[in-house]
Design an enzyme around this catalytic site. Structure first.
Site, PDB file in Angstrom:
ATOM      1  N   LYS A  33      46.766  25.604  59.820  1.00  0.00           N
ATOM      2  CA  LYS A  33      48.027  26.079  61.104  1.00  0.00           C
ATOM      3  C   LYS A  33      47.928  26.202  61.964  1.00  0.00           C
ATOM      4  CE  LYS A  33      51.945  26.046  57.845  1.00  0.00           C
ATOM      5  NZ  LYS A  33      52.460  25.045  58.070  1.00  0.00           N
ATOM      6  N   CYS A  34      46.913  25.993  62.083  1.00  0.00           N
ATOM      7  CA  CYS A  34      45.678  26.164  64.245  1.00  0.00           C
ATOM      8  C   CYS A  34      45.691  25.436  65.288  1.00  0.00           C
ATOM      9  CB  CYS A  34      44.432  26.596  63.142  1.00  0.00           C
ATOM     10  SG  CYS A  34      43.231  27.574  64.211  1.00  0.00           S
ATOM     11  N   GLY A  35      45.787  26.092  65.839  1.00  0.00           N
ATOM     12  CA  GLY A  35      45.057  24.374  67.165  1.00  0.00           C
ATOM     13  C   GLY A  35      43.874  24.169  66.822  1.00  0.00           C
ATOM     14  N   TYR A  36      43.121  24.556  65.790  1.00  0.00           N
ATOM     15  CA  TYR A  36      42.112  23.995  65.957  1.00  0.00           C
ATOM     16  C   TYR A  36      41.997  23.015  64.321  1.00  0.00           C
ATOM     17  CZ  TYR A  36      39.963  27.412  69.141  1.00  0.00           C
ATOM     18  OH  TYR A  36      40.101  28.105  70.824  1.00  0.00           O
ATOM     19  N   THR A  37      42.910  22.900  63.531  1.00  0.00           N
ATOM     20  CA  THR A  37      42.999  22.023  62.817  1.00  0.00           C
ATOM     21  C   THR A  37      43.141  20.935  63.085  1.00  0.00           C
ATOM     22  OG1 THR A  37      44.625  23.538  61.896  1.00  0.00           O
ATOM     23  CG2 THR A  37      44.594  21.527  60.601  1.00  0.00           C
TER      24      THR A  37
END
Length: 156
Positions: free
Chosen positions: A34-38
């Site tokens: 659930k990360c912007g980098y996912t």
């Protein structure tokens, strides 16, 4: 102590050591769903697809230490990665990467360096077990500094 002596648990609960990947170039990445980098999962899988035949293993290490962006169980994480990004590279069990409960793998990878700054920080480990590269979370897996280092350490 060598990186290959470090005990790890895979995402399915199997206990082993890093010796399972001895002699391979390793790109070890702390991950989160659930990360912007996912979306980097897709690029990591592409790297694995492109370079596995030459000896590269991407190893994902889910971590919930950064804004609780990996809240799932190991089973939920594996399902998410497979369903959304087609991940087939090895995933380890969810682990801490910083602090007093940091997994020994991350204690080894960081050495005397700073703590992990966020999800998707990347370490490149040579086939001899030496940490040869560390890349910031914002650097995408297909950027030239990473590709050039992969090419430098992989057999032709």
């Amino acid at each position: 102590m060598s990186i290959y002596d470090i005990e790890v648990t895979t995402n399915d609960g199997t206990t082993t050591t890093m010796a399972d990947w001895a002699g391979h170039l390793l790109l070890i990445v702390n991950t989160a769903s659930k990360c912007g980098y996912t979306p980097q999962y897709e690029l990591l899988q592409d790297l694995f697809n492109d370079y596995a035949h030459r000896g590269l293993f991407v190893i994902g290490v889910p971590c919930n230490q950064f804004a609780e962006e990996e809240p799932g169980t190991d089973k939920q994480i594996a399902e998410f990665c497979s369903t959304n990004y087609g991940v087939s590279f090895p995933l380890l069990a969810k682990s801490d990467v910083n602090g007093p409960n940091a997994h020994p793998l991350y204690t080894f990878l960081k050495g005397d360096g700073p703590d992990i700054e966020w999800n998707f920080e990347k370490f490149l480990v040579s086939p001899d077990g030496e940490v040869v590269g560390r890349f910031a979370p914002a650097m995408e897996p297909d950027e030239m500094p990473i590709i050039n280092m992969i090419e430098q350490y992989l057999p032709i």
